[in-house]
Design a protein around this motif. Structure first.
Motif, PDB file in Angstrom:
ATOM      1  N   LYS A 139     -30.675 -24.244  23.504  1.00 48.96           N
ATOM      2  CA  LYS A 139     -30.819 -23.840  22.096  1.00 48.96           C
ATOM      3  C   LYS A 139     -29.479 -23.376  21.525  1.00 48.96           C
ATOM      4  N   LYS A 140     -28.760 -22.566  22.284  1.00 51.16           N
ATOM      5  CA  LYS A 140     -27.458 -22.089  21.815  1.00 51.16           C
ATOM      6  C   LYS A 140     -26.498 -23.259  21.606  1.00 51.16           C
ATOM      7  N   PHE A 141     -26.518 -24.197  22.541  1.00 48.61           N
ATOM      8  CA  PHE A 141     -25.626 -25.345  22.400  1.00 48.61           C
ATOM      9  C   PHE A 141     -25.996 -26.167  21.168  1.00 48.61           C
ATOM     10  N   GLN A 142     -27.296 -26.360  20.952  1.00 48.44           N
ATOM     11  CA  GLN A 142     -27.730 -27.135  19.785  1.00 48.44           C
ATOM     12  C   GLN A 142     -27.351 -26.431  18.478  1.00 48.44           C
ATOM     13  N   LEU A 143     -27.356 -25.103  18.485  1.00 41.33           N
ATOM     14  CA  LEU A 143     -26.977 -24.354  17.294  1.00 41.33           C
ATOM     15  C   LEU A 143     -25.474 -24.364  17.048  1.00 41.33           C
ATOM     16  N   PHE A 144     -24.688 -24.208  18.129  1.00 39.39           N
ATOM     17  CA  PHE A 144     -23.256 -23.964  17.972  1.00 39.39           C
ATOM     18  C   PHE A 144     -22.339 -25.042  18.553  1.00 39.39           C
ATOM     19  N   MET A 153     -16.626 -20.267  21.210  1.00 40.94           N
ATOM     20  CA  MET A 153     -17.230 -18.946  21.397  1.00 40.94           C
ATOM     21  C   MET A 153     -18.301 -18.979  22.493  1.00 40.94           C
ATOM     22  N   LEU A 154     -19.102 -20.026  22.511  1.00 46.26           N
ATOM     23  CA  LEU A 154     -20.117 -20.166  23.545  1.00 46.26           C
ATOM     24  C   LEU A 154     -19.464 -20.311  24.920  1.00 46.26           C
ATOM     25  N   ASP A 155     -18.409 -21.090  24.983  1.00 44.52           N
ATOM     26  CA  ASP A 155     -17.679 -21.255  26.244  1.00 44.52           C
ATOM     27  C   ASP A 155     -17.136 -19.910  26.718  1.00 44.52           C
ATOM     28  N   ASN A 156     -16.595 -19.113  25.797  1.00 42.57           N
ATOM     29  CA  ASN A 156     -16.098 -17.780  26.158  1.00 42.57           C
ATOM     30  C   ASN A 156     -17.225 -16.867  26.633  1.00 42.57           C
ATOM     31  N   GLU A 157     -18.384 -16.967  25.996  1.00 42.53           N
ATOM     32  CA  GLU A 157     -19.536 -16.168  26.423  1.00 42.53           C
ATOM     33  C   GLU A 157     -19.928 -16.518  27.860  1.00 42.53           C
ATOM     34  N   LEU A 158     -19.962 -17.796  28.163  1.00 39.53           N
ATOM     35  CA  LEU A 158     -20.367 -18.247  29.494  1.00 39.53           C
ATOM     36  C   LEU A 158     -19.323 -17.892  30.552  1.00 39.53           C
TER      37      LEU A 158
END
Length: 170
Positions: A139-144, A153-158
């Motif tokens: 879901k996060k990937f589909q959103l961002f 930002m998602l990559d940094n979160e992970l």
């Protein structure tokens, strides 16, 4: 004493958990090659968890006086073309593992093997969390993920995910 059927399923699960670790390492490699170090980290940690799950199953089998049978680990055979592909494959794989755990639980129930059922309770809860986490990541990937800043930002979160050994005592 473990029944022959339950023992066979537990031994199979040891090898399935090691395969899961191998599969997640393959996904980690994909992301590393694509320059997504956070996704790489996330799947590397996931691989460590799966390896530990295999070791927990091994310990349980041995503590019940039985031998662990290690089989060859299959080579992961998925090809990833888009960044979301490993995420979808990971979610699918977690649902598959949930089915395997449920099959062992069902066999233990039939055998009135309450000790094995109690041991598996942790894995049943763990699989629910694993499925939720995998679905959330999609879901996060589909959103961002289609936005380069969002993906960054998602990559940094992970990248902030750290390994924590399971707290289950066998």
């Amino acid at each position: 004493m473990l029944s022959k059927k339950v023992l066979e399923l537990l031994n199979t699960q040891v090898n399935k958990e090691f395969y899961s670790a191998y599969l997640y390492l393959d996904m980690a490699n994909y992301y590393k090659n694509e320059g997504l170090n956070g996704f790489y980290n996330w799947y590397k940690v996931q691989a460590q968890e799966e390896r530990d799950h295999a070791l927990l199953f091994m310990d349980y089998i041995q503590q019940n006086g039985e031998a662990v049978v290690l089989e060859a680990i299959d080579k992961p055979d998925k090809e990833f073309k888009e960044f979301i592909d490993p995420l979808k494959e990971g979610a699918k794989h977690e649902r598959y593992v949930t089915g395997l755990i449920h099959s062992i639980y069902g066999a233990a129930y039939e055998e009135k093997d309450f000790r094995t059922m109690q041991f598996l309770d942790w894995f049943v809860k763990e699989q629910a969390e694993e499925e939720d986490t995998a679905d959330d990541l999609i879901k996060k990937f589909q959103l961002f993920g289609s936005d380069s800043k969002g993906l960054y930002m998602l990559d940094n979160e992970l990248a902030s995910r750290t390994y924590a050994a399971p707290s289950l005592t066998v």
